[in-house]
Design an enzyme around this catalytic site. Structure first.
Site, mmCIF file in Angstrom:
data_model
loop_
_atom_site.group_PDB
_atom_site.id
_atom_site.type_symbol
_atom_site.label_atom_id
_atom_site.label_comp_id
_atom_site.label_asym_id
_atom_site.label_seq_id
_atom_site.Cartn_x
_atom_site.Cartn_y
_atom_site.Cartn_z
ATOM 1 N N HIS A 8 -24.264 16.550 -8.002
ATOM 2 C CA HIS A 8 -25.087 15.548 -8.688
ATOM 3 C C HIS A 8 -26.519 15.589 -8.151
ATOM 4 O O HIS A 8 -27.487 15.493 -8.925
ATOM 5 C CB HIS A 8 -24.530 14.136 -8.455
ATOM 6 C CG HIS A 8 -23.137 13.907 -8.935
ATOM 7 N ND1 HIS A 8 -22.070 13.763 -8.090
ATOM 8 C CD2 HIS A 8 -22.627 13.778 -10.195
ATOM 9 C CE1 HIS A 8 -20.961 13.551 -8.793
ATOM 10 N NE2 HIS A 8 -21.270 13.564 -10.065
ATOM 11 N N LYS B 105 -22.801 22.512 -15.924
ATOM 12 C CA LYS B 105 -21.884 23.453 -16.582
ATOM 13 C C LYS B 105 -20.485 23.381 -15.986
ATOM 14 O O LYS B 105 -19.558 24.003 -16.480
ATOM 15 C CB LYS B 105 -22.412 24.886 -16.453
ATOM 16 C CG LYS B 105 -23.638 25.158 -17.304
ATOM 17 C CD LYS B 105 -23.927 26.652 -17.276
ATOM 18 C CE LYS B 105 -25.193 26.966 -18.029
ATOM 19 N NZ LYS B 105 -25.493 28.422 -17.968
ATOM 20 N N LYS B 106 -20.333 22.638 -14.900
ATOM 21 C CA LYS B 106 -18.989 22.405 -14.362
ATOM 22 C C LYS B 106 -18.105 21.814 -15.464
ATOM 23 O O LYS B 106 -16.954 22.178 -15.625
ATOM 24 C CB LYS B 106 -19.092 21.450 -13.174
ATOM 25 C CG LYS B 106 -17.834 20.697 -12.847
ATOM 26 C CD LYS B 106 -17.227 21.208 -11.587
ATOM 27 C CE LYS B 106 -15.876 20.636 -11.293
ATOM 28 N NZ LYS B 106 -15.670 19.266 -11.661
ATOM 29 N N ASP B 107 -18.692 20.869 -16.220
ATOM 30 C CA ASP B 107 -17.996 20.277 -17.373
ATOM 31 C C ASP B 107 -18.522 20.973 -18.627
ATOM 32 O O ASP B 107 -19.237 20.386 -19.433
ATOM 33 C CB ASP B 107 -18.248 18.767 -17.402
ATOM 34 C CG ASP B 107 -17.742 18.101 -16.138
ATOM 35 O OD1 ASP B 107 -16.554 17.812 -16.054
ATOM 36 O OD2 ASP B 107 -18.546 17.911 -15.197
ATOM 37 N N ARG C 229 -13.497 14.435 -7.237
ATOM 38 C CA ARG C 229 -12.045 14.360 -7.019
ATOM 39 C C ARG C 229 -11.589 15.210 -5.826
ATOM 40 O O ARG C 229 -10.439 15.073 -5.386
ATOM 41 C CB ARG C 229 -11.290 14.803 -8.271
ATOM 42 C CG ARG C 229 -11.443 13.830 -9.452
ATOM 43 C CD ARG C 229 -10.565 14.240 -10.621
ATOM 44 N NE ARG C 229 -10.640 13.312 -11.738
ATOM 45 C CZ ARG C 229 -11.553 13.370 -12.710
ATOM 46 N NH1 ARG C 229 -12.475 14.314 -12.690
ATOM 47 N NH2 ARG C 229 -11.541 12.479 -13.693
ATOM 48 N N SER D 11 -16.708 18.451 -6.641
ATOM 49 C CA SER D 11 -16.194 17.460 -7.581
ATOM 50 C C SER D 11 -15.896 16.181 -6.809
ATOM 51 O O SER D 11 -15.451 16.234 -5.654
ATOM 52 C CB SER D 11 -14.892 17.973 -8.215
ATOM 53 O OG SER D 11 -14.200 16.900 -8.830
ATOM 54 N N ALA E 51 -19.748 8.287 -7.064
ATOM 55 C CA ALA E 51 -19.167 9.138 -6.008
ATOM 56 C C ALA E 51 -19.984 10.428 -5.925
ATOM 57 O O ALA E 51 -19.450 11.538 -5.982
ATOM 58 C CB ALA E 51 -17.689 9.416 -6.265
ATOM 59 N N LEU E 52 -21.293 10.230 -5.799
ATOM 60 C CA LEU E 52 -22.220 11.360 -5.925
ATOM 61 C C LEU E 52 -22.077 12.338 -4.766
ATOM 62 O O LEU E 52 -21.829 11.956 -3.624
ATOM 63 C CB LEU E 52 -23.665 10.851 -5.998
ATOM 64 C CG LEU E 52 -23.984 9.907 -7.167
ATOM 65 C CD1 LEU E 52 -25.487 9.626 -7.222
ATOM 66 C CD2 LEU E 52 -23.511 10.458 -8.509
HETATM 67 P P1 AMP Z 1 -19.500 13.154 -13.208
HETATM 68 O O1 AMP Z 1 -20.003 12.125 -12.263
HETATM 69 O O2 AMP Z 1 -18.331 13.928 -12.710
HETATM 70 O O3 AMP Z 1 -19.349 12.650 -14.618
HETATM 71 O O4 AMP Z 1 -20.663 14.243 -13.284
HETATM 72 C C1 AMP Z 1 -21.963 13.874 -13.678
HETATM 73 C C2 AMP Z 1 -22.729 15.125 -14.019
HETATM 74 O O5 AMP Z 1 -22.787 15.975 -12.870
HETATM 75 C C3 AMP Z 1 -22.055 15.941 -15.137
HETATM 76 O O6 AMP Z 1 -23.054 16.465 -15.990
HETATM 77 C C4 AMP Z 1 -21.346 17.029 -14.373
HETATM 78 O O7 AMP Z 1 -21.165 18.207 -15.125
HETATM 79 C C5 AMP Z 1 -22.305 17.259 -13.222
HETATM 80 N N1 AMP Z 1 -21.621 17.873 -12.081
HETATM 81 C C6 AMP Z 1 -20.552 17.386 -11.399
HETATM 82 N N2 AMP Z 1 -20.166 18.265 -10.451
HETATM 83 C C7 AMP Z 1 -21.001 19.333 -10.557
HETATM 84 C C8 AMP Z 1 -21.114 20.571 -9.868
HETATM 85 N N3 AMP Z 1 -20.286 20.918 -8.888
HETATM 86 N N4 AMP Z 1 -22.099 21.429 -10.246
HETATM 87 C C9 AMP Z 1 -22.940 21.099 -11.258
HETATM 88 N N5 AMP Z 1 -22.892 19.948 -11.940
HETATM 89 C C10 AMP Z 1 -21.932 19.073 -11.601
#
Ligand code: AMP
Length: 282
Positions: free
Chosen positions: A35, A149-151, A188, A186, A30-31
């Protein structure tokens, strides 16, 4: 760009390029533009000679809530297009059956940083993250990996994993990418109601206001209470946590001058949003 659906396909693609810089960006699909920013950074870091690997894998092991897993958005075709447009060389897109043996019996638990913030309300979540990232590291054997850094807590825990297990991988933290109104991107966000989507930028606004009063010397408890009150003034919003902690240990600030992290998780209806800001007094 190549797509690898199995571990063997991934290994075959990587075998001839070993020795070059290999930069991995793990995702759950869900990029979005957040991402994409990480993927473009990976391309830049890898350079022309290097290789950029993106993984798109909705990891069931890190979900502590079956409903969240079931409703997590899935956009595989669009994900491949985004990867291609960001200069990714190979996308690893396995199914859970391919990723995990049915009778898997090894767990990997970080025991200090995982006990607070999201770890306190999502039991098993970070053990699932450490397990899948460890597997991805073993499969890809990257020289570098990029996480957002979001996570923030995830990044801190993975830095600890790499350090404590002597993994020869450099981790890079990417800044949070936001919508124009300040809401952190996000996967979500698409599940928010229109009312909650309109209200959600209050998270960023309250964190920025908190940064100012923190710099001016306000007490930690008062800052957290203020942020909580602002968020919960929105109908249907309930904070999971609002905490101001040491940015490295994620526990109580050791000295007033340490880099601090103000981290928030809040339910907007049935969608849990997280955000954070680094704070300093100097
Ligand atoms: P996820 O698909 O949510 O597991 O995210 C994959 C990677 O993208 C993780 O390292 C997240 O921290 C990063 N990520 C997700 N959303 C953001 C954002 N808004 N800004 C920066 N990095 C993000």
């Amino acid at each position: 760009m190549q797509t690898a659906y199995t571990k063997d396909e991934l290994r075959s693609y990587l075998a001839p390029v070993r020795g070059n810089r290999i930069v991995l960006v793990p995702t759950m699909g869900a990029l979005h533009e957040g991402h994409a920013t990480l993927l473009r950074q990976a391309r830049q870091l890898a350079g022309e000679e290097g290789v950029v690997v993106a993984s798109v894998f909705l990891n069931p092991v890190q979900f502590d809530n079956a409903g969240d897993l079931a409703t997590y958005p899935k956009t595989p075709e669009q994900d491949l297009e985004i990867c291609e447009s960001c200069g990714v060389d190979v996308v690893f897109m396995p199914t859970p059956d391919i990723m995990y043996c049915a009778d898997r019996s090894i767990t990997l638990e970080e025991t200090h940083l995982s006990t607070v913030l999201c770890g306190a309300s999502r039991p098993g979540h970070f053990a699932g993250v450490c397990l899948v990232v460890n597997k991805l590291f073993n499969l890809v054997q990257p020289t570098d990996a990029i996480f957002g850094k979001k996570d923030y807590q995830q990044l801190a825990i993975l830095r600890r994993m790499v350090r404590d297990l002597d993994m020869p991988i450099t981790l890079h933290g990417a800044e949070i990418v936001r919508e124009a109104d300040g809401l952190a991107l996000s996967s979500r966000n698409v599940r928010l109601t229109p009312e909650h989507r309109a209200a959600a930028p209050i998270i960023r606004k309250s964190l920025l206001a908190a940064a100012e009063v923190y710099a001016a010397g306000a007490a930690v408890e008062a800052i957290c209470a203020q942020v909580r009150a602002e968020l919960e003034s929105v109908p249907g919003v309930r904070c999971d946590y609002v905490e101001l902690v040491d940015a490295v240990t994620l526990h109580a600030l050791s000295t007033p001058d340490s880099l601090a992290l103000l981290a928030v998780a809040a339910w907007f209806g049935d969608v849990r949003l997280i955000d954070n800001i680094e704070l300093s007094r100097s």
